[in-house]
Design a protein around this motif. Sequence first.
Motif, PDB file in Angstrom:
ATOM      1  N   VAL A  70       0.839  -1.208   0.000  1.00  0.00           N
ATOM      2  CA  VAL A  70       0.000   0.000   0.000  1.00  0.00           C
ATOM      3  C   VAL A  70       0.871   1.255   0.000  1.00  0.00           C
ATOM      4  O   VAL A  70       0.641   2.202  -0.771  1.00  0.00           O
ATOM      5  N   ILE A  71       1.904   1.269   0.867  1.00  0.00           N
ATOM      6  CA  ILE A  71       2.744   2.454   1.005  1.00  0.00           C
ATOM      7  C   ILE A  71       3.576   2.696  -0.255  1.00  0.00           C
ATOM      8  O   ILE A  71       3.681   3.824  -0.745  1.00  0.00           O
ATOM      9  N   LYS A  72       4.159   1.613  -0.779  1.00  0.00           N
ATOM     10  CA  LYS A  72       5.096   1.758  -1.886  1.00  0.00           C
ATOM     11  C   LYS A  72       4.411   1.978  -3.230  1.00  0.00           C
ATOM     12  O   LYS A  72       4.871   2.748  -4.063  1.00  0.00           O
ATOM     13  N   ALA A 128      -2.197   3.217   4.970  1.00  0.00           N
ATOM     14  CA  ALA A 128      -1.807   1.914   5.515  1.00  0.00           C
ATOM     15  C   ALA A 128      -2.112   1.838   7.011  1.00  0.00           C
ATOM     16  O   ALA A 128      -2.567   0.798   7.510  1.00  0.00           O
ATOM     17  N   VAL A 129      -1.852   2.932   7.716  1.00  0.00           N
ATOM     18  CA  VAL A 129      -2.143   2.974   9.150  1.00  0.00           C
ATOM     19  C   VAL A 129      -3.638   2.808   9.410  1.00  0.00           C
ATOM     20  O   VAL A 129      -4.059   2.020  10.258  1.00  0.00           O
ATOM     21  N   ALA A 186       3.440  -4.071  13.027  1.00  0.00           N
ATOM     22  CA  ALA A 186       3.942  -4.472  11.701  1.00  0.00           C
ATOM     23  C   ALA A 186       3.742  -3.360  10.686  1.00  0.00           C
ATOM     24  O   ALA A 186       4.557  -3.204   9.760  1.00  0.00           O
ATOM     25  N   VAL A 187       2.692  -2.564  10.820  1.00  0.00           N
ATOM     26  CA  VAL A 187       2.451  -1.464   9.884  1.00  0.00           C
ATOM     27  C   VAL A 187       3.482  -0.354  10.091  1.00  0.00           C
ATOM     28  O   VAL A 187       4.003   0.215   9.125  1.00  0.00           O
ATOM     29  N   ILE A 199      -5.430  -0.334  11.334  1.00  0.00           N
ATOM     30  CA  ILE A 199      -6.255  -0.140  12.544  1.00  0.00           C
ATOM     31  C   ILE A 199      -7.641  -0.743  12.344  1.00  0.00           C
ATOM     32  O   ILE A 199      -8.162  -1.458  13.219  1.00  0.00           O
ATOM     33  N   LEU A 200      -8.260  -0.467  11.184  1.00  0.00           N
ATOM     34  CA  LEU A 200      -9.604  -0.989  10.912  1.00  0.00           C
ATOM     35  C   LEU A 200      -9.615  -2.517  10.862  1.00  0.00           C
ATOM     36  O   LEU A 200     -10.536  -3.169  11.378  1.00  0.00           O
TER      37      LEU A 200
END
Length: 576
Positions: free
Chosen positions: A192-194, A209-210, A353-354, A214-215
């Motif tokens: 997601v981040i990259k 991503a965070v 991990a995130v 969380i969700l």
Amino acid sequence: MLKRFFPILDWLPKYSKDQLSGDLSAGLTVGVMLIPQGMAYAMLAGLAPIHGLYAVTVPLILYAIMGTSRQLAVGPVAMVSLLTAAGIGALNPATPELYLAYAITAALMVGVLQLAMGVFRLGFLVNFLSHPVISGFTSAAAIIIGLSQLKHLLRIDLPKSEHIQEMLVALAKNIANTHLLTIGTGIVAIVVIKYGKKLHKSLPTSLIAVVLGILAVWGLNLTDYGIKIVGEVPSGLPGISTPSFDPGVWKSLISVALTISLVGFMESFAVAKAIQAKHKNYTVDANQELVALGVANLGAAFFQGYPITGGFSRTAVNDQAGAKTGMASIFSAVLIILTLLFLTPLFYYLPNAVLAAVVIVAVIGLIDFKEALHLWKEDRSDFWMLMATFIITLTMGIETGIGAGVVLSLGMVVYRSTRPHIAVLAKVPNSSFYRNIQRFDGLELREDVLILRMDGPLYFANLNYFKDQLGKLMMERGNALKAVVVNADSINHVDSSAVHALKDWVAEIQNQGIKLFFTGLIGPVRDIFAKTGLVELIGENHLFMSNQQAVDAFDNLPTANGQTQKYKDYALQSNV
């Protein structure tokens, strides 16, 4: 005078509505980036995530007031976070509270060092780190940072270490205990981040991503399946913190504080200069940047933060999002303050991990393979310097690596200055120009006249090399040699040791019956020659502006039989 120390006084009175829209957009964008990054980097530093947010409140505002860069976004960065963890970890603090006290103290020491360097105008110290050394150190540190996050990404037990061999051995022993759901969560976050920015470059992929992490944890009760989370994050603004003033603690932290001061400034100033090149309405001052970063770190020390500096990625985003002035940083700080006041409970279910994924993606871009390949093709000595720094940092630790880098940089400067480039010159046909015979074909090379140019100062460390090289060149000419012309265009300094050696050398050459000429002496060097008696020894009539004048003077000197030198008897065509 005040504008020099408080650059905000220069741009704030001229602030316009046009600047406000860009600053507000950039400030909110960077603020959104800072929330996950600050928390992730605090974990990398061995601290609770909340201290990463504390580190981007007061320090951001202080830098906006005192910094000369209009776009630099300061805060926690991966390199400084790892250095903090390495330095404090070596002290083996007994409790988390003591660890935090050491981190705060480190921020104070970094602030004091940077402020002092700025006040005493020592910004040039960053030049002691050459680009190959920086590249090797940064690439190695990025690998160490990435490996240090595998304990969160794989949910396995790994000891704190900055030595790759220890980390790899521990990883091999514990890899079988990898928690598949945790690594799956981390991989999804990395993707997601990259790759999220491929959808739209302005997407805050780290924050996305965070939020997704969380969700997922909250909605699917993933904690019941072994997912480790951040847990309770304190709300409210940071209270006043008190660093340690214990001399023993300062003595233990001085090496890491000095390293962070230099590395942090180097990273910050490099990106500030790169961004400033795109904007012509202000200049970046190295010494004032040291002052601003020093004051910002002092703010971190007294408000429960830890050492900070300017970040590459955040600054680039800040600029691209439209930042025009330091107000963008103030808007970012306001967003973080609002988060601290009202939003911290939302991070309870944030997976570790995130946060590890945020760090890993950030440092992947710091591994510079292209620079190593480029140097292998273009400059082998710089390539081996890069590799030496890289290997030392990987195997012996971050602090040792940066120390070795400084030593290597200085060592290479000393080595190169002791072996200056010496060129043998010959005449370009039908002209009065003289060029290096190693670089030009078809030059008129005379056997009776040796013309050479030394590129660099003549001082105690390179005297023997100069004399040895000159001796070899003279020996090659043998009995045919009648005159030596030293082109001094590139000699910018001659020290006392060189003066003594030159006097002996001049006398030696004259005793051999060889005529000696100097050309192109620059003013300061000619003054030294005059004061020390070298002009008198060489002869005023043997000093010329150009090589051709010296050659003409030699050709017109009478020989033993009363005739003049004959150029045509000695003219040869160089085959080089």
